[in-house]
Design an enzyme around this catalytic site. Sequence first.
Site: not given
Length: 250
Positions: A131, A144
């Site tokens: 990401s 995350y």
Amino acid sequence: MKALVTGASSGIGRDIARSLAARGCSLILTARREERLHALAEELPVPVRVLPADLTDRAQVRGLYEAVRGEDIDILVNNAGRGVFGPFDETSLEEELALLDVNIVAIHMLMKLFVPDLKAKGRGHILNVASSAAFLPGPLLSSYYASKAYVLRLSQAVAEELRRAGSGVKVSVLCPGPVRTEFDQVAGVSFSVSGLQSQAVAEYAVTRMLQGRLLILPGAGTKAVHVLQRVVPDKLLARACWHVQRRKQG
């Protein structure tokens, strides 16, 4: 070609499977939701094997590898991932440990198990889905963001090792910005900006992977984040991310 795709029941993983199938690649699909995998398999124009697995369970991760190791895999797509939203001192430890098991441990294990096989063949691709979060500190999504940084750095390091060994095996890492999938619902967030289309991200990722690209950055916004993190101090990035993240509360 034959590919194993994790997290293939929805979102980017499902669309990567579709993109690979359109190129004639036979598939092995895994995720927890077996019925969704079978529904996807029925629509694809290539041979598909469905192997449901819970990647929070290390025994199931190893079992997945053992189940497919004799099938001459050419492409490993590590797409499965989780997110947990909230202040670090308030979020569930159990949910975060499950996140780390999927986002870090499962990817690490599958790479560790598959790299020797691919290296012995002298060719193949590994696509790890990270990401743009990998480039930033992420208050309110701390675990995350940190997990995606691990995926990015592991991918870069193994890619360099393979290059130095003269191997034809290529490692790619996909670092998209927000993508409109079920991920935000599961993580308990609501994106404050319009996300990229999952199908477009998947097609871009597969194209760049097959070209042997290491870092895959779909969209101008993702490229801008990559540039900014090189010139803006981490302290300012953390403060800016906090202001962005707090607007994600669903």
